[in-house]
Design a protein around this motif. Sequence first.
Motif, PDB file in Angstrom:
ATOM      1  N   GLU A 118       0.826  -1.203   0.000  1.00  0.00           N
ATOM      2  CA  GLU A 118       0.000   0.000   0.000  1.00  0.00           C
ATOM      3  C   GLU A 118       0.865   1.261   0.000  1.00  0.00           C
ATOM      4  OE1 GLU A 118      -3.921  -1.916   2.186  1.00  0.00           O
ATOM      5  OE2 GLU A 118      -2.561  -0.679   3.354  1.00  0.00           O
ATOM      6  N   SER A 119       0.218   2.407  -0.017  1.00  0.00           N
ATOM      7  CA  SER A 119       0.925   3.669  -0.213  1.00  0.00           C
ATOM      8  C   SER A 119       1.901   4.001   0.901  1.00  0.00           C
ATOM      9  CB  SER A 119      -0.079   4.814  -0.380  1.00  0.00           C
ATOM     10  OG  SER A 119      -0.944   4.893   0.740  1.00  0.00           O
ATOM     11  N   GLY A 120       1.643   3.507   2.127  1.00  0.00           N
ATOM     12  CA  GLY A 120       2.553   3.775   3.228  1.00  0.00           C
ATOM     13  C   GLY A 120       3.963   3.276   2.937  1.00  0.00           C
ATOM     14  N   GLY A 121       4.054   2.079   2.331  1.00  0.00           N
ATOM     15  CA  GLY A 121       5.352   1.529   1.982  1.00  0.00           C
ATOM     16  C   GLY A 121       6.045   2.339   0.904  1.00  0.00           C
ATOM     17  N   TYR A 122       5.269   2.866  -0.016  1.00  0.00           N
ATOM     18  CA  TYR A 122       5.809   3.694  -1.090  1.00  0.00           C
ATOM     19  C   TYR A 122       6.420   4.975  -0.520  1.00  0.00           C
ATOM     20  CZ  TYR A 122       5.876   5.711  -5.815  1.00  0.00           C
ATOM     21  OH  TYR A 122       6.269   6.250  -7.017  1.00  0.00           O
ATOM     22  N   ILE A 123       5.707   5.618   0.391  1.00  0.00           N
ATOM     23  CA  ILE A 123       6.196   6.849   1.012  1.00  0.00           C
ATOM     24  C   ILE A 123       7.366   6.554   1.942  1.00  0.00           C
ATOM     25  CG2 ILE A 123       5.572   8.782   2.511  1.00  0.00           C
ATOM     26  CD1 ILE A 123       4.391   8.839  -0.333  1.00  0.00           C
ATOM     27  N   LEU A 124       7.332   5.417   2.623  1.00  0.00           N
ATOM     28  CA  LEU A 124       8.429   5.035   3.513  1.00  0.00           C
ATOM     29  C   LEU A 124       9.755   4.968   2.745  1.00  0.00           C
ATOM     30  CD1 LEU A 124       8.668   4.176   6.550  1.00  0.00           C
ATOM     31  CD2 LEU A 124       8.683   1.820   5.739  1.00  0.00           C
ATOM     32  N   TYR A 125       9.702   4.458   1.532  1.00  0.00           N
ATOM     33  CA  TYR A 125      10.890   4.366   0.672  1.00  0.00           C
ATOM     34  C   TYR A 125      11.446   5.756   0.359  1.00  0.00           C
ATOM     35  CZ  TYR A 125      13.623   3.402  -3.576  1.00  0.00           C
ATOM     36  OH  TYR A 125      14.618   3.333  -4.515  1.00  0.00           O
ATOM     37  N   TYR A 126      10.584   6.667  -0.038  1.00  0.00           N
ATOM     38  CA  TYR A 126      11.007   8.045  -0.315  1.00  0.00           C
ATOM     39  C   TYR A 126      11.524   8.715   0.954  1.00  0.00           C
ATOM     40  CZ  TYR A 126       9.186   8.381  -5.100  1.00  0.00           C
ATOM     41  OH  TYR A 126       8.987   8.233  -6.442  1.00  0.00           O
ATOM     42  N   PHE A 127      10.838   8.466   2.055  1.00  0.00           N
ATOM     43  CA  PHE A 127      11.199   9.088   3.331  1.00  0.00           C
ATOM     44  C   PHE A 127      12.618   8.688   3.736  1.00  0.00           C
ATOM     45  CE2 PHE A 127      11.306   9.196   7.984  1.00  0.00           C
ATOM     46  CZ  PHE A 127      10.792  10.443   8.258  1.00  0.00           C
ATOM     47  N   ARG A 128      12.950   7.410   3.608  1.00  0.00           N
ATOM     48  CA  ARG A 128      14.293   6.944   3.958  1.00  0.00           C
ATOM     49  C   ARG A 128      15.340   7.566   3.048  1.00  0.00           C
ATOM     50  NH1 ARG A 128      17.704   3.576   1.805  1.00  0.00           N
ATOM     51  NH2 ARG A 128      16.197   2.712   0.336  1.00  0.00           N
ATOM     52  N   GLN A 129      15.043   7.595   1.755  1.00  0.00           N
ATOM     53  CA  GLN A 129      16.001   8.124   0.784  1.00  0.00           C
ATOM     54  C   GLN A 129      16.301   9.599   1.004  1.00  0.00           C
ATOM     55  OE1 GLN A 129      14.537   7.305  -3.184  1.00  0.00           O
ATOM     56  NE2 GLN A 129      16.101   5.741  -3.453  1.00  0.00           N
ATOM     57  N   VAL A 130      15.258  10.400   1.039  1.00  0.00           N
ATOM     58  CA  VAL A 130      15.435  11.844   1.028  1.00  0.00           C
ATOM     59  C   VAL A 130      16.005  12.368   2.347  1.00  0.00           C
ATOM     60  CG1 VAL A 130      13.158  12.572   1.875  1.00  0.00           C
ATOM     61  CG2 VAL A 130      14.345  13.952   0.178  1.00  0.00           C
ATOM     62  N   ASN A 131      15.813  11.609   3.430  1.00  0.00           N
ATOM     63  CA  ASN A 131      16.353  12.026   4.722  1.00  0.00           C
ATOM     64  C   ASN A 131      17.653  11.314   5.064  1.00  0.00           C
ATOM     65  OD1 ASN A 131      14.283  13.957   5.642  1.00  0.00           O
ATOM     66  ND2 ASN A 131      12.921  12.179   5.607  1.00  0.00           N
ATOM     67  N   ASP A 132      18.150  10.506   4.131  1.00  0.00           N
ATOM     68  CA  ASP A 132      19.447   9.844   4.253  1.00  0.00           C
ATOM     69  C   ASP A 132      19.568   9.097   5.584  1.00  0.00           C
ATOM     70  OD1 ASP A 132      21.952   9.085   3.384  1.00  0.00           O
ATOM     71  OD2 ASP A 132      22.965  10.840   4.236  1.00  0.00           O
ATOM     72  N   LEU A 133      18.552   8.284   5.872  1.00  0.00           N
ATOM     73  CA  LEU A 133      18.521   7.530   7.121  1.00  0.00           C
ATOM     74  C   LEU A 133      19.035   6.104   6.903  1.00  0.00           C
ATOM     75  CD1 LEU A 133      15.025   8.715   8.339  1.00  0.00           C
ATOM     76  CD2 LEU A 133      17.213   9.280   9.415  1.00  0.00           C
ATOM     77  N   HIS A 134      19.762   5.585   7.877  1.00  0.00           N
ATOM     78  CA  HIS A 134      20.287   4.228   7.784  1.00  0.00           C
ATOM     79  C   HIS A 134      19.138   3.238   7.767  1.00  0.00           C
ATOM     80  CE1 HIS A 134      22.504   0.531   8.756  1.00  0.00           C
ATOM     81  NE2 HIS A 134      23.577   1.173   8.296  1.00  0.00           N
ATOM     82  N   ILE A 135      19.290   2.201   6.986  1.00  0.00           N
ATOM     83  CA  ILE A 135      18.195   1.248   6.787  1.00  0.00           C
ATOM     84  C   ILE A 135      17.830   0.510   8.067  1.00  0.00           C
ATOM     85  CG2 ILE A 135      19.653  -0.738   6.135  1.00  0.00           C
ATOM     86  CD1 ILE A 135      17.538  -1.189   3.853  1.00  0.00           C
ATOM     87  N   SER A 136      18.774   0.445   9.024  1.00  0.00           N
ATOM     88  CA  SER A 136      18.501  -0.257  10.282  1.00  0.00           C
ATOM     89  C   SER A 136      17.397   0.414  11.097  1.00  0.00           C
ATOM     90  CB  SER A 136      19.770  -0.354  11.131  1.00  0.00           C
ATOM     91  OG  SER A 136      20.237   0.933  11.495  1.00  0.00           O
TER      92      SER A 136
END
Length: 306
Positions: A118-136
């Motif tokens: 669902e869309s939450g997972g799609y936004i989560l991907y962008y959120f991690r990328q654009v904020n340069d957060l570690h995947i852990s």
Amino acid sequence: MSDILQDFPNVIELRKLIMHTSQTVWKREITKKEIDRWLDNFTGEMLSKDEEKVLALWLLANFVYYNEDEVLHLCRVLMKDFIHKILIDMNTQQNEVDKNLSELISKTRFLLLGKPSESGGYILYYFRQVNDLHISYFNHPQTGEIDLIDNLVFIDDVTLTAGPDGQAYKQLKKYAESYKNKRIILLTLIASESSIAEFRKIDVEVITAISLDERNKCFCDNSDIFHAYPNYIETCKKFILHYGNKIHSKDPLGYESGEYTFGFFYNTPDNTLPIFWETTSGWNPIFKRFDKNYKRKELIANERFL
């Protein structure tokens, strides 16, 4: 055209405005052919054809379309607002920002709201990328590790309705009840004031980049869309209800009578007026909506994969 819409912008003016907006603001150019195809849905069943086309174009001219760059920007805003709120709550002094920020992130997990596709997972991907957060920081805390976590932060794109029967409400309520010593936070691109209030009742904090109130509903008395033409709200509502009932009788003004006029480059919420996105009964949409398939499990027309 009759005197009903005598002081409204005309079709030529509205077309020009829409074409310019789609090219420069939406960054998703709508062609004349696409507009004509959509306008052909309005056949003069409620008003004259000309009047219906003017009202339809007026709503389209006031449609808010979030392109990819804007979604990335909203993800940055959410992260900044989240950090700001928590650091303020920690009573952080200027010389403690770096230390407290590091501690904050290490004790936070960013999680998916809803199902993986669902869309939450799609936004989560962008959120991690654009904020340069570690995947852990996006792994669900395991048994034992949960004791080291202070904040369980869920990500979604739109939160407009909240109540006991809603999927998001049930999921977050379960977490709030299971982890009473944790801070449960929902980060969402867009939220309504009413949904924020509902989540507050179950001890879930909502941080949103864009907050919507009654003015964002198309046909409320103080609608932003009709602030210059308040006398036409009822006429337009009857017009939209007529066609909405033909193509989406359950929710002719959008899910739970949303009356919204916005969408994203990847999808259009069902709270938005169905005249923009519905495909049933031969209706030609101007914006796509990819609905969730909760019932059909078998592949239909599976030759498309061959």
